[in-house]
Design a protein around this motif. Sequence first.
Motif, PDB file in Angstrom:
ATOM      1  N   LEU A 362       0.683  -1.136  -0.093  1.00  0.00           N
ATOM      2  CA  LEU A 362       0.090  -0.218  -0.061  1.00  0.00           C
ATOM      3  C   LEU A 362       0.865   1.350   0.019  1.00  0.00           C
ATOM      4  O   LEU A 362       1.919   1.058   0.629  1.00  0.00           O
ATOM      5  N   ASN A 363       0.329   2.130  -0.576  1.00  0.00           N
ATOM      6  CA  ASN A 363       1.025   3.673  -0.513  1.00  0.00           C
ATOM      7  C   ASN A 363       0.743   4.483   0.809  1.00  0.00           C
ATOM      8  O   ASN A 363       0.887   5.447   0.934  1.00  0.00           O
ATOM      9  N   VAL A 364       0.697   3.687   1.869  1.00  0.00           N
ATOM     10  CA  VAL A 364       0.558   4.035   3.438  1.00  0.00           C
ATOM     11  C   VAL A 364       1.680   3.518   4.042  1.00  0.00           C
ATOM     12  O   VAL A 364       1.767   2.364   4.119  1.00  0.00           O
ATOM     13  N   GLU A 365       2.027   4.244   4.935  1.00  0.00           N
ATOM     14  CA  GLU A 365       3.088   3.704   5.839  1.00  0.00           C
ATOM     15  C   GLU A 365       2.474   3.240   7.017  1.00  0.00           C
ATOM     16  O   GLU A 365       1.602   3.846   7.619  1.00  0.00           O
ATOM     17  N   MET A 366       2.910   1.939   7.462  1.00  0.00           N
ATOM     18  CA  MET A 366       2.574   1.290   8.391  1.00  0.00           C
ATOM     19  C   MET A 366       3.487   0.506   9.169  1.00  0.00           C
ATOM     20  O   MET A 366       4.405  -0.006   8.721  1.00  0.00           O
ATOM     21  N   GLU A 367       3.270   0.636  10.644  1.00  0.00           N
ATOM     22  CA  GLU A 367       4.176  -0.208  11.304  1.00  0.00           C
ATOM     23  C   GLU A 367       3.965  -1.667  11.311  1.00  0.00           C
ATOM     24  O   GLU A 367       2.862  -1.967  11.234  1.00  0.00           O
ATOM     25  N   ARG A 368       4.847  -2.539  11.679  1.00  0.00           N
ATOM     26  CA  ARG A 368       4.718  -3.930  11.533  1.00  0.00           C
ATOM     27  C   ARG A 368       3.706  -4.652  12.365  1.00  0.00           C
ATOM     28  O   ARG A 368       2.604  -5.267  12.096  1.00  0.00           O
ATOM     29  N   TYR A 369       3.614  -4.065  13.501  1.00  0.00           N
ATOM     30  CA  TYR A 369       2.607  -4.237  14.613  1.00  0.00           C
ATOM     31  C   TYR A 369       1.815  -3.105  15.161  1.00  0.00           C
ATOM     32  O   TYR A 369       1.766  -2.876  16.272  1.00  0.00           O
ATOM     33  N   GLY A 370       1.888  -1.968  14.232  1.00  0.00           N
ATOM     34  CA  GLY A 370       1.064  -0.667  14.721  1.00  0.00           C
ATOM     35  C   GLY A 370      -0.132  -0.606  14.702  1.00  0.00           C
ATOM     36  O   GLY A 370      -0.983  -1.771  14.313  1.00  0.00           O
ATOM     37  N   ASP A 371      -0.864   0.615  14.812  1.00  0.00           N
ATOM     38  CA  ASP A 371      -2.467   0.482  14.942  1.00  0.00           C
ATOM     39  C   ASP A 371      -2.890   0.409  13.605  1.00  0.00           C
ATOM     40  O   ASP A 371      -4.142  -0.141  13.704  1.00  0.00           O
ATOM     41  N   LEU A 372      -2.531   1.065  12.662  1.00  0.00           N
ATOM     42  CA  LEU A 372      -3.173   1.104  11.530  1.00  0.00           C
ATOM     43  C   LEU A 372      -3.395  -0.200  10.794  1.00  0.00           C
ATOM     44  O   LEU A 372      -4.236  -0.850  10.212  1.00  0.00           O
ATOM     45  N   GLY A 391       3.324  -5.029   8.064  1.00  0.00           N
ATOM     46  CA  GLY A 391       3.496  -3.526   7.762  1.00  0.00           C
ATOM     47  C   GLY A 391       2.481  -3.163   6.514  1.00  0.00           C
ATOM     48  O   GLY A 391       1.262  -3.231   6.807  1.00  0.00           O
ATOM     49  N   ASN A 392       2.886  -2.494   5.446  1.00  0.00           N
ATOM     50  CA  ASN A 392       1.957  -1.887   4.642  1.00  0.00           C
ATOM     51  C   ASN A 392       1.698  -3.007   3.322  1.00  0.00           C
ATOM     52  O   ASN A 392       1.425  -2.560   2.360  1.00  0.00           O
ATOM     53  N   THR A 393       1.919  -4.348   3.729  1.00  0.00           N
ATOM     54  CA  THR A 393       1.562  -5.208   2.756  1.00  0.00           C
ATOM     55  C   THR A 393       0.622  -6.071   3.023  1.00  0.00           C
ATOM     56  O   THR A 393       0.534  -6.631   4.106  1.00  0.00           O
ATOM     57  N   ILE A 394      -0.392  -6.275   2.123  1.00  0.00           N
ATOM     58  CA  ILE A 394      -1.555  -7.170   2.346  1.00  0.00           C
ATOM     59  C   ILE A 394      -1.234  -8.545   1.200  1.00  0.00           C
ATOM     60  O   ILE A 394      -0.731  -8.354   0.265  1.00  0.00           O
TER      61      ILE A 394
END
Length: 421
Positions: A362-372, A391-394
């Motif tokens: 995704l074009n979105v930054e996400m922590e590996r085990y974060g809230d998003l 992270g930001n991978t599905i």
Amino acid sequence: MNLTERDKKHLWHPLTQHQLYPNHLAITKAKGAILYDDKNNEYIDGIASWYTCMYGHCNEYITSSVYKQMQQLDHVVFAGFTHEPAIKLSEELIKILPENQEKVFFSDNGSTSVDVAIKMALQYHFNQGEKKGKIIALEDGFHGDTFGAMSVSGLSVYNGPFEDFFIDVARIPVPTQENFEHVKEEFIKLITEHNVAAFVYEPLVQGAAAMKMFDGNLLNELIKIAQENNVLAIADEVMTGFGKTGKNFASEYLEHKPDIICLSKSLTAGLVPMAITSCSQKVYNAFLSDDIGKGFFHGHTYSANPVACSAALAGIELLQSEEIQGNIQRIIKSHQEFDSKIKKHPKVKSTRQKGIIYALDLNVEMERYGDLRYKLFNFFMENGVCLRPLGNTIYILAPFVITNEQLEKIYKTIEKALEIL
Ligand SMILES: *Cc1c(COP(=O)(O)O)cnc(C)c1O
């Protein structure tokens, strides 16, 4: 009290900060590609429960084979004894493993299969009078949580307390067209200037690194260099093994075959834990001697458990069936069709596929085990789809028996999820 409440009293879950994430959904049954919770809600198991139950949950062929074995022989010590399930499993596995593989050694899970591989490699050199202690691994690789396996894993975000106690490991970047000359140089330098025992890698797809995929030809060249310099190549196929990449084993895509291969996860079709470390005759021969001490003195209590072997045998039989092979081709095509649509989505940065393994960033930054990441996970679950973003991978790695309708539901849910981000 419901199961989720009772769970909190005494249970400690893996990979979990309980203070932040205290609640665990209770699953009461599973069938095919579906998990059912304690309120009878259904979830499509889009990650095959960590890539284990590839022939579907509670597959009747697997469970009935296992039930038969349970009534015949439950367990016997594998040091000094043998039994038909292990013998037959070795025969069937050697038939489908890369042609240089000749021997199989049993343990209990992916991590121990890697620890066994590392110990095999170290002792292989030791037995020949060479003290080689360094292991080369790929950055971002994941090989498990026991000490040896953890040491060679590059994904060490949460390994802080243990890092000072790791075995001697050098890490090189995952080879790409752009960095290859540099990586190759570094690799050769390490091999020539240090006493390198082995090179460990996940072939073609790094699972825990969010299904990172890389060029087999470049890996192939590194394996060749390693083997020319008496460095053993260890392929960790714990995730990639048994059909997921479109071939039985990812190593089949490479010309140069590994000396040692680690297998677990779908080896036993998701029913019981077991692992195997296979190796070539050359590796095995280095342990043959009149000297007892040159033998491999490693052994787990449940080595080659007959019940686990019977699950593995049934699984291998299914893997080779026309039905499962047809399903693999069907899923590959289905993912390709989904990909051609979704890759143009503005919130999708990039996509990739190898066999039935499909991932999108995704074009979105996400922590590996974060809230998003948890928000996204919860959204999927509320919509009846079990996917665990990394992270930001599905990614999707569904059981081979997933139906077209279930695949469609996964795709639709991913499309909807992009709207809530
Ligand atoms: C999951 C995994 C392991 C560890 O297996 P466990 O059974 O969890 O110990 C090792 N290597 C790879 C590539 C894996 O995906």
